[in-house]
Design a protein around this motif. Structure first.
Motif, PDB file in Angstrom:
ATOM      1  N   GLN A  56       0.533   3.301  -9.104  1.00 13.90           N
ATOM      2  CA  GLN A  56       0.950   2.125  -8.776  1.00 13.90           C
ATOM      3  C   GLN A  56       0.169   1.684  -7.500  1.00 13.90           C
ATOM      4  OE1 GLN A  56       2.119  -0.382 -10.728  1.00 13.90           O
ATOM      5  NE2 GLN A  56       1.124  -1.546  -9.163  1.00 13.90           N
ATOM      6  N   GLU A  57       0.338   2.812  -6.581  1.00 10.73           N
ATOM      7  CA  GLU A  57      -0.465   2.800  -5.249  1.00 10.73           C
ATOM      8  C   GLU A  57      -1.941   2.639  -5.215  1.00 10.73           C
ATOM      9  OE1 GLU A  57      -0.714   4.758  -0.870  1.00 10.73           O
ATOM     10  OE2 GLU A  57       0.777   5.766  -2.276  1.00 10.73           O
ATOM     11  N   ILE A  58      -2.344   3.278  -6.267  1.00 10.79           N
ATOM     12  CA  ILE A  58      -3.861   3.256  -6.617  1.00 10.79           C
ATOM     13  C   ILE A  58      -4.159   1.802  -7.115  1.00 10.79           C
ATOM     14  CG2 ILE A  58      -5.805   4.337  -7.848  1.00 10.79           C
ATOM     15  CD1 ILE A  58      -4.317   6.929  -7.479  1.00 10.79           C
ATOM     16  N   MET A  59      -3.601   1.387  -7.953  1.00  5.38           N
ATOM     17  CA  MET A  59      -3.621  -0.003  -8.518  1.00  5.38           C
ATOM     18  C   MET A  59      -3.621  -1.106  -7.594  1.00  5.38           C
ATOM     19  SD  MET A  59      -4.872   0.731 -11.549  1.00  5.38           S
ATOM     20  CE  MET A  59      -5.336  -0.741 -12.058  1.00  5.38           C
ATOM     21  N   ASN A  60      -2.725  -0.907  -6.655  1.00  9.74           N
ATOM     22  CA  ASN A  60      -2.565  -1.808  -5.637  1.00  9.74           C
ATOM     23  C   ASN A  60      -3.837  -1.918  -4.801  1.00  9.74           C
ATOM     24  OD1 ASN A  60       0.063  -2.337  -6.400  1.00  9.74           O
ATOM     25  ND2 ASN A  60       1.017  -1.348  -4.959  1.00  9.74           N
ATOM     26  N   LEU A  61      -4.423  -0.641  -4.359  1.00 13.11           N
ATOM     27  CA  LEU A  61      -5.582  -0.555  -3.527  1.00 13.11           C
ATOM     28  C   LEU A  61      -6.856  -1.218  -4.312  1.00 13.11           C
ATOM     29  CD1 LEU A  61      -7.073   2.773  -1.865  1.00 13.11           C
ATOM     30  CD2 LEU A  61      -8.384   1.559  -3.423  1.00 13.11           C
ATOM     31  N   ASN A  71      -9.147  -0.725 -14.952  1.00 12.10           N
ATOM     32  CA  ASN A  71      -7.759  -0.940 -15.122  1.00 12.10           C
ATOM     33  C   ASN A  71      -6.782   0.196 -15.142  1.00 12.10           C
ATOM     34  OD1 ASN A  71      -8.183   0.314 -17.742  1.00 12.10           O
ATOM     35  ND2 ASN A  71      -8.875  -1.429 -18.717  1.00 12.10           N
ATOM     36  N   ARG A  72      -5.517  -0.186 -15.302  1.00  8.89           N
ATOM     37  CA  ARG A  72      -4.579   1.058 -15.305  1.00  8.89           C
ATOM     38  C   ARG A  72      -4.981   2.220 -16.147  1.00  8.89           C
ATOM     39  NH1 ARG A  72       0.439   0.172 -12.688  1.00  8.89           N
ATOM     40  NH2 ARG A  72       1.976   1.771 -13.301  1.00  8.89           N
ATOM     41  N   SER A  93      -5.239   5.978 -15.374  1.00  2.95           N
ATOM     42  CA  SER A  93      -4.445   6.880 -15.971  1.00  2.95           C
ATOM     43  C   SER A  93      -4.942   8.010 -16.210  1.00  2.95           C
ATOM     44  CB  SER A  93      -3.477   6.300 -16.890  1.00  2.95           C
ATOM     45  OG  SER A  93      -2.601   5.326 -16.295  1.00  2.95           O
ATOM     46  N   GLU A  94      -6.313   7.795 -17.148  1.00  3.54           N
ATOM     47  CA  GLU A  94      -6.846   8.642 -17.849  1.00  3.54           C
ATOM     48  C   GLU A  94      -7.752   9.765 -16.566  1.00  3.54           C
ATOM     49  OE1 GLU A  94      -8.464  11.543 -20.176  1.00  3.54           O
ATOM     50  OE2 GLU A  94      -6.765  10.022 -20.786  1.00  3.54           O
ATOM     51  N   ASP A  95      -8.422   9.047 -15.790  1.00  4.39           N
ATOM     52  CA  ASP A  95      -8.790   9.646 -14.611  1.00  4.39           C
ATOM     53  C   ASP A  95      -7.765  10.685 -14.004  1.00  4.39           C
ATOM     54  OD1 ASP A  95     -11.027   8.323 -14.748  1.00  4.39           O
ATOM     55  OD2 ASP A  95     -10.432   6.864 -13.234  1.00  4.39           O
ATOM     56  N   ILE A  96      -6.361  10.250 -13.768  1.00  2.48           N
ATOM     57  CA  ILE A  96      -5.574  11.108 -13.464  1.00  2.48           C
ATOM     58  C   ILE A  96      -4.972  12.242 -14.034  1.00  2.48           C
ATOM     59  CG2 ILE A  96      -3.126  11.376 -12.365  1.00  2.48           C
ATOM     60  CD1 ILE A  96      -3.530   8.330 -11.310  1.00  2.48           C
ATOM     61  N   ARG A  97      -4.889  11.814 -15.371  1.00  3.38           N
ATOM     62  CA  ARG A  97      -4.821  12.820 -16.472  1.00  3.38           C
ATOM     63  C   ARG A  97      -5.668  14.038 -16.769  1.00  3.38           C
ATOM     64  NH1 ARG A  97      -2.507   9.098 -19.491  1.00  3.38           N
ATOM     65  NH2 ARG A  97      -4.527   8.667 -20.484  1.00  3.38           N
ATOM     66  N   SER A  98      -6.903  13.620 -16.582  1.00  2.00           N
ATOM     67  CA  SER A  98      -8.062  14.620 -16.597  1.00  2.00           C
ATOM     68  C   SER A  98      -8.228  15.424 -15.254  1.00  2.00           C
ATOM     69  CB  SER A  98      -9.373  14.069 -17.257  1.00  2.00           C
ATOM     70  OG  SER A  98      -9.752  12.815 -16.463  1.00  2.00           O
ATOM     71  N   GLY A  99      -7.727  15.057 -14.323  1.00  6.06           N
ATOM     72  CA  GLY A  99      -7.727  15.608 -12.818  1.00  6.06           C
ATOM     73  C   GLY A  99      -9.096  15.208 -12.348  1.00  6.06           C
ATOM     74  N   THR A 100      -9.752  14.105 -12.577  1.00  7.43           N
ATOM     75  CA  THR A 100     -10.930  13.791 -12.147  1.00  7.43           C
ATOM     76  C   THR A 100     -11.018  12.638 -10.917  1.00  7.43           C
ATOM     77  OG1 THR A 100     -11.386  12.083 -13.497  1.00  7.43           O
ATOM     78  CG2 THR A 100     -12.301  14.316 -13.984  1.00  7.43           C
ATOM     79  N   LEU A 101      -9.524  12.220 -10.806  1.00  3.24           N
ATOM     80  CA  LEU A 101      -9.410  11.368  -9.457  1.00  3.24           C
ATOM     81  C   LEU A 101      -8.915  12.010  -8.513  1.00  3.24           C
ATOM     82  CD1 LEU A 101      -9.247   8.252  -8.600  1.00  3.24           C
ATOM     83  CD2 LEU A 101      -6.958   8.248  -9.564  1.00  3.24           C
TER      84      LEU A 101
END
Length: 175
Positions: free
Chosen positions: A15-20, A42-43, A47-55
């Motif tokens: 949520q904090e990332i989407m707000n940014l 988009n979210r 979410s996929e970036d976070i799941r895959s460890g690339t964000l």
């Protein structure tokens, strides 16, 4: 510790990332750029970036100040570019963004320096990225850090082209 760190994003920070991102979109659109919008990034993408460890996030006193995605996913349009470094692997930078309220404090530069260190330690031969022809800050920033423009690509639904940049990391004698 200075209160600044760069690390992988956690799922609880979506949520904090989407707000940014939403704040960045507002500023881009106010400045006449349609690089990002309500549909991208988009979210689901984040979410996929976070799941895959690339964000990765750069925090400033606990708050997320900037984000950057590092992976090997090249847009298919990259095939038509004459790259300097053709031997891979290549690290691709995506979705670099800094919270508008703290832009100009070197956070983008720190994220890019982190990407270069990450690439070198991971055995990548180069870093590739695209930015938007209407993104004046990025068009000044990347060349100042040794990135060379190698051409430009187009994406459907965007009014302007996307200049592509490359920084070769393999030949230390040139660097």
């Amino acid at each position: 510790m200075s209160g600044n760190e760069i690390r992988r994003a956690h799922s609880g920070e979506i949520q904090e990332i989407m707000n940014l991102i939403a704040k960045c979109v507002q500023v881009m659109q106010a400045g006449g750029s349609d690089q990002w919008d309500e549909g991208y990034p988009n979210r689901e993408v984040i979410s996929e970036d976070i799941r895959s460890g690339t964000l990765f996030v750069c925090t400033d006193h606990g708050a997320i100040a900037g984000i950057l995605v590092l992976d090997e996913n090249q847009a298919e349009q990259y095939r038509d570019i004459e790259w300097t470094e053709t031997q891979g692997p290549h690290l691709i930078m995506h979705r670099l963004a800094v919270h508008p309220e703290i832009q100009g404090k070197g956070i983008a530069r720190r994220l890019i320096a982190f990407a270069e260190e990450f690439a070198r330690s991971g055995g990548y031969s180069s870093i590739r990225l695209d930015t938007y022809a209407k993104n004046d800050k990025a068009l000044k920033l990347y060349p100042s850090l040794g990135y060379l423009q190698r051409g430009e690509i187009r994406f459907p639904g965007r009014t302007a082209a996307f200049p592509v940049f490359e920084k070769v990391l393999t030949d230390i004698s040139e660097g």
